[in-house]
Write a protein that holds these residues in place. Structure first.
Motif, PDB file in Angstrom:
ATOM      1  N   VAL A   1      -2.741  -0.823  -5.867  1.00  0.00           N
ATOM      2  CA  VAL A   1      -1.449  -1.299  -5.377  1.00  0.00           C
ATOM      3  C   VAL A   1      -0.912  -2.354  -6.343  1.00  0.00           C
ATOM      4  CG1 VAL A   1      -1.981  -0.817  -2.967  1.00  0.00           C
ATOM      5  CG2 VAL A   1      -2.539  -3.055  -3.918  1.00  0.00           C
TER       6      VAL A   1
ATOM      7  N   ARG B   1       0.833  -1.209   0.000  1.00  0.00           N
ATOM      8  CA  ARG B   1       0.000   0.000   0.000  1.00  0.00           C
ATOM      9  C   ARG B   1       0.865   1.254   0.000  1.00  0.00           C
ATOM     10  NH1 ARG B   1      -5.040   1.521   4.134  1.00  0.00           N
ATOM     11  NH2 ARG B   1      -6.150   2.795   2.590  1.00  0.00           N
TER      12      ARG B   1
ATOM     13  N   TRP C   1      -7.113  -1.662  -4.033  1.00  0.00           N
ATOM     14  CA  TRP C   1      -6.815  -1.930  -2.626  1.00  0.00           C
ATOM     15  C   TRP C   1      -8.033  -2.459  -1.879  1.00  0.00           C
ATOM     16  CZ3 TRP C   1      -3.241  -2.902   0.756  1.00  0.00           C
ATOM     17  CH2 TRP C   1      -3.526  -2.751   2.120  1.00  0.00           C
TER      18      TRP C   1
END
Length: 238
Positions: free
Chosen positions: A135, A123, A166
């Protein structure tokens, strides 16, 4: 003949199973390698709505629309989250679950819960694009985490890797049919390098001892397709 559905992990797509799928089909088996929404050839569908639930639904819909039954459902890495959710929703269509160096979650866990340090590191290197936090950006050398060192394989992979929303890694898995889910036989094919971070005895207890390791990097379906195929054929013969 067995029916295999091979689910990829983060940042990948159905393409990552080409070497394994080719070998399984040569043995007469039926093989599906879906790409999850927002990734690979479906990257044009990227949106803020994509999460773990949607990607579980991707595979559930495949099972229903192709009318697949007695499926050997395989998940690599993050794909372990997906196949666990799929089996919870469609237990009657699954014959066996195979966790390929994969997350092995329980109800209420996210991938961040299962593999926190790695995911939080990913992240930190992510970014927001068109309102979507992404990500696993390929970057200049995306292979360090995936464990691929062969220059030809690296060049083959680089243009195919896509960043992953994410939300998929942060959303917690919700299981509603656990009795049927945990009754499905399961096997684990892992990388030797990840053994130290796993409770091997617990894995063996829930898989009748079917825990095998291959001494290779995380993307074992790419680096060791012959060995992965061999174990999948062994499972199909059970």
């Amino acid at each position: 003949m067995a029916v295999f559905v091979l689910v990829h992990g983060g940042g990948h797509g159905g393409w990552c199973y080409q070497f394994v799928a080719r070998r399984l089909r040569a043995e007469g088996h039926e093989v599906y390698t879906p790409s999850l929404t927002g990734l690979a050839e479906r990257e044009h569908l990227l949106s803020p709505d994509i999460d773990l639930d949607m990607q579980i639904t991707d595979v559930v819909k495949l099972l229903h629309f192709e009318d697949l039954r007695d499926v050997i459902l395989v998940g690599h890495s993050y794909g372990g989250m997906v196949i666990t959710g799929v089996a919870d929703r469609a237990a009657d269509r699954i014959d066996h679950l195979v966790y390929l160096d994969a997350a092995n979650p329980v109800n209420g866990q996210s991938l961040v819960d299962v593999a926190g340090p790695l995911m939080l590191l990913a992240r930190q290197m992510g970014r927001v694009v068109d309102g979507v936090e992404l990500v696993l950006f390929p970057g200049n050398d995306p292979m360090s985490f995936y464990g691929v060192t062969d220059p030809d394989l690296i060049e083959w992979m680089k243009p195919k890797l896509t960043p992953h929303p994410w939300k998929c890694f942060e959303q917690k898995l919700v299981l509603d049919n656990e009795d049927a889910l945990w009754a499905i036989p399961r096997s684990h094919i892992i990388c030797t390098s990840t053994i130290d971070g796993r409770d091997i005895e617990a894995l063996k207890a829930t898989s009748d001892g079917r825990v095998w390791d291959i001494d290779t990097g995380h993307d074992l379906m790419i680096t060791e397709p012959e060995a992965v195929t061999g174990y999948l054929l062994k499972i199909a013969a059970l």
